[in-house]
Design an enzyme around this catalytic site. Structure first.
Site, PDB file in Angstrom:
ATOM      1  N   THR A 194      14.597   6.939   3.720  1.00  0.00           N
ATOM      2  CA  THR A 194      15.147   8.014   2.891  1.00  0.00           C
ATOM      3  C   THR A 194      14.403   8.013   1.552  1.00  0.00           C
ATOM      4  OG1 THR A 194      16.706   6.662   1.643  1.00  0.00           O
ATOM      5  CG2 THR A 194      17.428   7.408   3.798  1.00  0.00           C
ATOM      6  N   VAL A 230       2.692   3.890  -0.792  1.00  0.00           N
ATOM      7  CA  VAL A 230       1.420   4.370  -1.322  1.00  0.00           C
ATOM      8  C   VAL A 230       0.525   4.803  -0.164  1.00  0.00           C
ATOM      9  CG1 VAL A 230      -0.590   3.801  -2.741  1.00  0.00           C
ATOM     10  CG2 VAL A 230       1.600   2.687  -3.204  1.00  0.00           C
ATOM     11  N   ALA A 261       1.117   6.780   2.420  1.00  0.00           N
ATOM     12  CA  ALA A 261       1.765   6.896   3.728  1.00  0.00           C
ATOM     13  C   ALA A 261       1.319   5.768   4.651  1.00  0.00           C
ATOM     14  CB  ALA A 261       1.511   8.271   4.332  1.00  0.00           C
ATOM     15  N   LEU A 313      -1.645   4.719   5.380  1.00  0.00           N
ATOM     16  CA  LEU A 313      -2.928   4.050   5.085  1.00  0.00           C
ATOM     17  C   LEU A 313      -2.707   2.593   4.697  1.00  0.00           C
ATOM     18  CD1 LEU A 313      -4.805   6.678   2.870  1.00  0.00           C
ATOM     19  CD2 LEU A 313      -5.198   6.157   5.285  1.00  0.00           C
ATOM     20  N   GLU A 360       7.584  15.367  -1.403  1.00  0.00           N
ATOM     21  CA  GLU A 360       8.847  14.666  -1.517  1.00  0.00           C
ATOM     22  C   GLU A 360       9.933  15.717  -1.300  1.00  0.00           C
ATOM     23  OE1 GLU A 360       9.664  11.296  -2.446  1.00  0.00           O
ATOM     24  OE2 GLU A 360       7.578  11.024  -1.866  1.00  0.00           O
ATOM     25  N   LYS A 374       3.215   5.392  -7.660  1.00  0.00           N
ATOM     26  CA  LYS A 374       2.307   4.727  -6.717  1.00  0.00           C
ATOM     27  C   LYS A 374       1.316   3.819  -7.430  1.00  0.00           C
ATOM     28  CE  LYS A 374       2.615   8.360  -3.250  1.00  0.00           C
ATOM     29  NZ  LYS A 374       2.031   9.608  -2.790  1.00  0.00           N
TER      30      LYS A 374
END
Ligand code: ADP
Ligand code: ASP
Ligand code: MG
Length: 814
Positions: A555, A609, A611, A613, A667, A682
């Site tokens: 979430t 940070v 997604a 990766l 977001e 991030k």
């Protein structure tokens, strides 16, 4: 001679007794057979309850007695043909009348002694054995019934009488020598003292009766028929993937049963072991299954341990004090005090400092034990040489058992590290000098988890089960469930991990199922749940106390991030796609990391940070291998990259932002992305992971968004952006005129972090960055000039879900 014993569930009703009769029929006819039976399942407890009611002057003891009588009459009626019923029916009535007379006496006197209790419970075995004898006779198997009280002699320690083997052997031999019968039926559990007063051998004692007779008669075999197909690696009621043990030594069986494996009553082994009589544990309900043989030979299966068992309701008594050091006789006095009060000591440990001795005893003996020990040491306590005894309750013992343990090193290390990883704290440890068992005292609330963890550690060649709780079933959550379904077999085959989703929640509802939520149908599953409530959600996860537990927060919720600490300190790992915790004030971030360290759990947030990766993972690998992060240059907003890659002036800036939101890159509140705040979070997380104690206020943000766009609702935000189109267009045109592209860049350099929109030229590493891609350039000691680059899709439900997935596997793997 062969001795067969049938337990309470084997003779619970007519249907089961018919199975018993079949088994007896199929036995070798060329040798004498002794059949020992328990009371009908549940009857011993019911008799005790009846007596307790009578003692409490509660008239309902009569109803309870009636229930007992009815149960036996019904069994006879369903078992024996009508013409042959009358004899046994009147016998049942006679026995029940006798039980009633005694209960009436208890009721009148309001007194129930241990001796009378033994008398009362004896009717259970008397009734069952008479009924089965009648059935066998009715079937044409000529059977001689013999009252065990005439052949088994004990002392007068009612409830747990001690057998006089010399007298018993003599009486048993005399009876069997004189009898011409070849089939005998004998009630288990009961015996008599030398004055012919009824005694009992302890709960579960029918096994012992059978072993006593087998030893006295030097039987060729003792068979214990019960409701499981032998001894299992753990209690089948506690562990799902138990394995069958085909062969086990007497010593191992003794240790397992002593430490709680109810399948055999502990004293049973001793008499048969002395005579080398093999014991078979067989299943009345699956007679063709092999079962377990207990005999002398070591089992040489190659595995280091045979089984795991547990005993609940233990208290730990600790005697401590400086006055104990170097003075002989302390332990002698301690054990003498306990022995004089007939208190059985289950476990003993002593610290090598001699500063403390710790004993485990049954909970019901706790008060008495404290009293006698305090009395024995009252002088030392008064003179402060020892402290008053400390009593700890609600404890249990788990034990691992195996003859082969002494030939394998590292068993205890394996045991304790597995328990430690799962947050099971250990109060005391004991290892017998035989090195046949290691036992640990733990909280009773942890027993199921501990047994399962140990079972997985020592026996599970198949897989490790991970119990997963998920909050958030939006885009990412659903994608993750899809991936989980798709990867299920692979994880089992290749990683030997089975991920079982045991709880799901969204903002409205939460649903738990320890057997596994049907995730393919989570929409209907969650409807079965209750209204979502954070406190209940957290306490349910905690109280389930499942091994290898992982909580995945998929979430963007602020409140959910507040429960991580409560979970981590219960050794439940947290995988967060939610950035709130990792970007909260530094003290909270640090606290969570420390808790994970302290409680052997994981706090993982790779998807915070870039997604899916591998950015945080790469950073950690660099640091762990001794590198130092000097500078980071990054484009970390998939949304902003998408927006500036697609905004060419042909459509309004607002409509490009809307498109990014519709495609699932932003977001939930896109202002977090557009303001640059998400990028600040991030870069701060990366700085923190690099060792920097950074806060949001420490980061400079050169925002391009007009103030007017940042207030009100999301709808207001879009409307305001439309109004400000000229502002965005101006920024775009300026870049175009200079032959440059717009990139929202984050940097971290020597402790300072900054984010902001930049024009980048063709020479820049960021120029050729398309779609929703992210890129991070790591400038480190090892990569000083040419940075290490991680680049790829940095937003999107599927890649984010795969990052969450990878973190869960990481948390699960160790
Ligand atoms: P009976 O009434 O036949 O004497 P018990 O209930 O006393 O049977 O013992 C059989 C039970 O012991 C099984 O049903 C099982 O639940 C329990 N048990 C505990 N530990 C083990 C184990 N390691 N292997 C097999 N059974 C076990
Ligand atoms: N009937 C007794 C009990 O329930 C003895 C036995 O079943 O072994 O404890
Ligand atoms: Mg039993």
């Amino acid at each position: 001679m062969q001795v067969l014993k049938f337990g309470g569930s084997s003779v619970a009703n007519a249907e089961n007794i018919n199975k018993v009769v079949e088994i007896i029929k199929n036995k070798k006819a060329d040798t004498k057979t002794v059949v020992v039976v328990s009371a009908l399942g549940g009857i011993t407890d019911l008799l005790l309850k009846t007596a307790a009611l009578a003692e409490a002057n509660d008239e309902s003891y009569k109803t309870s007695l009636q229930e007992i009588e009815d149960k036996h009459l019904e069994t006879v009626k369903n078992l024996i043909p009508v013409q042959q019923q009358s004899g046994v029916l009147s016998l049942v009535k006679t026995i029940c009348n006798e039980a009633e007379d005694i209960c009436n006496g208890i009721f009148l006197l309001r007194e129930l002694s241990a001796r009378t209790k033994d008398r009362i419970v004896s009717y259970g075995e008397l009734l069952s054995s008479q009924i089965i004898a009648a059935k066998l006779n009715a079937t044409g198997l000529v059977t001689e019934w013999k009252d065990a009280r005439k052949i088994i002699v004990t002392d007068s320690n009612y409830g747990m009488a001690v057998v006089d083997f010399a007298a018993t052997d003599k009486k048993t031999a005399a009876f069997f020598d004189a009898s011409a019968s070849s089939l005998f039926i004998i009630p288990g559990f009961i015996a008599a003292d030398k004055n012919s007063i009824t005694t009992t051998l302890g709960r579960g004692g029918s096994d012992y009766t059978a072993a006593i007779l087998a030893a006295a008669l030097e039987a060729s075999v003792l068979e214990i028929w019960t409701d499981v197909s032998g001894i299992m690696t753990a209690d089948p009621r506690l562990v799902n993937n138990i394995k069958h043990i085909p062969q086990i030594s007497y010593q191992e069986a003794m240790e397992l049963s002593h430490f709680g494996a109810k399948v055999i009553y502990p004293p049973t082994i001793q008499p048969v072991m002395k005579k080398g009589i093999p014991v078979w544990i067989k299943n009345t309900f699956a007679p063709d299954e092999l079962g377990t043989v207990i005999k002398n030979e070591a089992t040489a299966t190659g595995t280091s341990i045979q089984g795991i068992s547990s005993i609940n309701k233990i208290v730990l008594l600790s005697l401590e004090g400086s006055g104990m050091v170097g003075i002989p006789g302390f332990s002698k006095r301690l054990f003498e005090a306990l022995a004089n009060a007939f208190i059985n000591v289950i476990l003993i440990t002593q610290g090598s400092s001699e500063h403390s001795i710790c004993v485990g005893v049954d909970e019901h003996a706790s008060a008495k034990a404290k009293e006698v020990i305090d009395a024995a040491f009252d002088y030392e306590i008064e003179t402060n040489k020892v402290d008053p005894i400390i009593v700890e309750k609600e404890l249990s013992i788990v034990a691992i058992v195996g003859d082969n343990m002494k030939n394998h090193s590292g068993i205890s290390g394996k045991m304790f590290s597995a328990l430690g990883r799962n947050g099971v704290s250990i109060r005391a440890i004991a290892q017998g000098s035989s090195e046949r068992n290691i036992s640990a005292v733990i909280a009773t609330a942890d027993v199921k988890k501990a047994i399962n963890v140990l079972h997985e550690e020592f026996f599970e060649t198949t897989y490790k089960q991970v119990n997963l709780f998920i909050a958030g079933l939006g885009n990412v959550g659903q994608k993750f469930l899809d991936q989980l379904i798709q990867q299920k077999q692979f994880l089992l085959d290749k990683l030997r991990i089975q991920i079982r989703v045991v709880g799901i929640a969204n903002s409205k509802k939460m649903y738990f199922n320890e057997d596994g939520v049907d995730i393919a149908n989570w929409q209907s599953e969650i409807q079965k749940g209750e209204a979502m409530n954070l406190a209940d959600f957290t306490s349910t996860i905690q109280s389930k106390n499942l091994r290898n537990s992982v909580f995945a927060d998929v979430t963007a919720n602020d409140e959910l991030a507040t429960i991580y600490g409560d979970l981590l300190q219960k050794s439940i790992s947290v995988v967060a796609c939610n950035k709130v915790a990792a970007s909260s004030p530094y003290v909270y971030y640090k606290k969570l990391k420390d808790l994970a360290n302290e409680f052997n759990s994981h706090f993982l947030f790779e998807t915070n940070v870039g997604a899916g990766l591998p950015i945080i993972g790469t950073l950690k690998d660099l640091l762990h291998s001794g590198d130092k992060i000097n500078r980071l240059q990054a484009v970390l907003s998939g949304t902003l990259n998408f927006v500036f890659n697609n905004y060419d002036g042909s459509k309004s800036f607002a409509s490009v932002v809307k498109q990014a939101q519709d495609e699932g890159y932003t977001e939930p509140d896109p202002r977090l992305d557009l303001s640059g705040k998400d990028v600040m979070r991030k870069i701060m997380i990366l700085a923190r992971e690099s060792g920097e104690q950074m806060e949001m206020e420490d980061i400079s943000n050169n925002s391009f968004m007009p103030e007017s766009c940042m207030t009100g609702s999301v709808a207001d935000f879009y409307a305001a952006m439309e109004k400000e189109e000229a502002h965005f267009k101006k920024i775009l045109d300026a870049a175009k005129a200079a032959g440059k592209k717009l990139k929202f860049v984050a940097s971290y350099d020597n402790g300072k972090a900054a984010v902001g929109l930049q024009q980048v030229d063709e020479q820049s590493d960021f120029y050729h960055l398309y779609g929703k891609d992210n890129v991070v350039l790591f400038y480190t000691d090892r990569y000083p000039e040419q940075p290490l680059v991680v680049k790829g899709a940095g937003a999107g439900a599927a890649v984010t879900a795969s990052g969450v997935f990878a973190d869960i596997i990481r948390a699960a793997a160790n």
